[in-house]
Design a protein around this motif. Structure first.
Motif, mmCIF file in Angstrom:
data_model
loop_
_atom_site.group_PDB
_atom_site.id
_atom_site.type_symbol
_atom_site.label_atom_id
_atom_site.label_comp_id
_atom_site.label_asym_id
_atom_site.label_seq_id
_atom_site.Cartn_x
_atom_site.Cartn_y
_atom_site.Cartn_z
ATOM 1 N N SER A 33 0.812 -1.221 0.000
ATOM 2 C CA SER A 33 0.000 0.000 0.000
ATOM 3 C C SER A 33 0.842 1.267 0.000
ATOM 4 N N GLY A 34 2.175 1.137 0.168
ATOM 5 C CA GLY A 34 3.051 2.293 0.281
ATOM 6 C C GLY A 34 3.319 2.692 1.718
ATOM 7 N N GLU A 35 2.693 2.013 2.653
ATOM 8 C CA GLU A 35 2.853 2.287 4.083
ATOM 9 C C GLU A 35 4.285 1.949 4.522
ATOM 10 N N PRO A 36 4.999 2.885 5.175
ATOM 11 C CA PRO A 36 6.341 2.575 5.653
ATOM 12 C C PRO A 36 6.280 1.583 6.821
ATOM 13 N N VAL A 37 6.965 0.459 6.667
ATOM 14 C CA VAL A 37 6.959 -0.562 7.709
ATOM 15 C C VAL A 37 8.135 -1.501 7.494
ATOM 16 N N HIS A 38 8.820 -1.855 8.583
ATOM 17 C CA HIS A 38 9.858 -2.874 8.505
ATOM 18 C C HIS A 38 9.197 -4.214 8.193
ATOM 19 N N LYS A 39 9.872 -5.052 7.451
ATOM 20 C CA LYS A 39 9.328 -6.372 7.123
ATOM 21 C C LYS A 39 9.050 -7.163 8.399
ATOM 22 N N VAL A 40 9.966 -7.123 9.350
ATOM 23 C CA VAL A 40 9.778 -7.857 10.600
ATOM 24 C C VAL A 40 8.596 -7.295 11.399
ATOM 25 N N CYS A 41 8.375 -5.987 11.332
ATOM 26 C CA CYS A 41 7.223 -5.387 12.015
ATOM 27 C C CYS A 41 5.922 -5.832 11.355
ATOM 28 N N ALA A 42 5.915 -5.924 10.018
ATOM 29 C CA ALA A 42 4.730 -6.405 9.295
ATOM 30 C C ALA A 42 4.443 -7.864 9.652
ATOM 31 N N GLU A 43 5.493 -8.679 9.725
ATOM 32 C CA GLU A 43 5.314 -10.086 10.090
ATOM 33 C C GLU A 43 4.774 -10.215 11.510
ATOM 34 N N ASP A 44 5.282 -9.384 12.414
ATOM 35 C CA ASP A 44 4.805 -9.393 13.798
ATOM 36 C C ASP A 44 3.337 -8.957 13.868
ATOM 37 N N TRP A 45 2.968 -7.923 13.094
ATOM 38 C CA TRP A 45 1.574 -7.463 13.075
ATOM 39 C C TRP A 45 0.665 -8.584 12.578
ATOM 40 N N ASN A 46 1.073 -9.277 11.521
ATOM 41 C CA ASN A 46 0.277 -10.403 11.009
ATOM 42 C C ASN A 46 0.059 -11.454 12.090
ATOM 43 N N ASP A 47 1.120 -11.777 12.837
ATOM 44 C CA ASP A 47 1.011 -12.788 13.898
ATOM 45 C C ASP A 47 0.091 -12.329 15.025
ATOM 46 N N ARG A 48 0.111 -11.025 15.323
ATOM 47 C CA ARG A 48 -0.726 -10.504 16.415
ATOM 48 C C ARG A 48 -2.175 -10.255 16.002
ATOM 49 N N ASN A 49 -2.481 -10.386 14.717
ATOM 50 C CA ASN A 49 -3.833 -10.132 14.214
ATOM 51 C C ASN A 49 -4.342 -11.324 13.402
ATOM 52 N N PRO A 50 -4.552 -12.461 14.079
ATOM 53 C CA PRO A 50 -4.950 -13.679 13.358
ATOM 54 C C PRO A 50 -6.324 -13.584 12.697
ATOM 55 N N ASN A 51 -7.159 -12.665 13.123
ATOM 56 C CA ASN A 51 -8.497 -12.541 12.541
ATOM 57 C C ASN A 51 -8.587 -11.486 11.442
ATOM 58 N N ALA A 52 -7.461 -10.868 11.090
ATOM 59 C CA ALA A 52 -7.458 -9.870 10.011
ATOM 60 C C ALA A 52 -7.765 -10.568 8.686
ATOM 61 N N PRO A 53 -8.437 -9.883 7.767
ATOM 62 C CA PRO A 53 -8.729 -10.490 6.459
ATOM 63 C C PRO A 53 -7.445 -10.954 5.781
ATOM 64 N N ARG A 54 -7.529 -12.101 5.148
ATOM 65 C CA ARG A 54 -6.355 -12.726 4.522
ATOM 66 C C ARG A 54 -6.421 -12.648 3.013
ATOM 67 N N LEU A 55 -5.255 -12.654 2.408
ATOM 68 C CA LEU A 55 -5.136 -12.652 0.952
ATOM 69 C C LEU A 55 -4.606 -14.017 0.545
ATOM 70 N N ARG A 56 -5.220 -14.612 -0.470
ATOM 71 C CA ARG A 56 -4.818 -15.944 -0.915
ATOM 72 C C ARG A 56 -4.514 -15.942 -2.403
ATOM 73 N N ALA A 57 -3.715 -16.920 -2.812
ATOM 74 C CA ALA A 57 -3.369 -17.110 -4.221
ATOM 75 C C ALA A 57 -3.438 -18.599 -4.517
ATOM 76 N N LEU A 58 -3.370 -18.942 -5.785
ATOM 77 C CA LEU A 58 -3.358 -20.347 -6.188
ATOM 78 C C LEU A 58 -1.949 -20.753 -6.588
ATOM 79 N N SER A 59 -1.561 -21.938 -6.163
ATOM 80 C CA SER A 59 -0.259 -22.474 -6.550
ATOM 81 C C SER A 59 -0.311 -22.926 -8.006
ATOM 82 N N ASP A 60 0.837 -23.311 -8.542
ATOM 83 C CA ASP A 60 0.898 -23.831 -9.905
ATOM 84 C C ASP A 60 0.011 -25.059 -10.073
ATOM 85 N N LYS A 61 -0.248 -25.748 -8.969
ATOM 86 C CA LYS A 61 -1.075 -26.952 -9.008
ATOM 87 C C LYS A 61 -2.534 -26.657 -8.693
#
Length: 84
Positions: A33-61
């Motif tokens: 989104s352009g939001e300034p954030v350390h990668k480790v801080c983003a990973e920590d936020w994801n872990d602390r917010n398990p109910n946040a909406p998730r983004l999914r993709a399809l694998s090659d299979k």
């Protein structure tokens, strides 16, 4: 959630550091989104917010897998070409 894949060069802002929205210290990194954030801080936020909406993709299979939260997620996979 695990580690984010931020290999795309667009995550680095060459214009300089801005305060991370999570910890407040300077970072040249940017979320999708352009939001300034350390990668480790983003990973920590994801872990602390398990109910946040998730983004999914399809694998090659054709199997769905999680890229992270809608706020902080991994780069979408690129189609691999035959490497030698």
């Amino acid at each position: 959630m695990g580690l984010l894949n931020w290999r795309d060069h667009d995550h680095f802002d060459p214009t300089g550091s801005q305060p991370c929205t999570q910890c407040g210290t300077g970072t040249p990194l940017r979320a999708h989104s352009g939001e300034p954030v350390h990668k480790v801080c983003a990973e920590d936020w994801n872990d602390r917010n398990p109910n946040a909406p998730r983004l999914r993709a399809l694998s090659d299979k054709g199997r769905p897998y999680e890229l992270g939260t809608e706020r902080y997620h991994s780069d979408r996979p690129t189609k691999r070409t035959g490497r030698k």
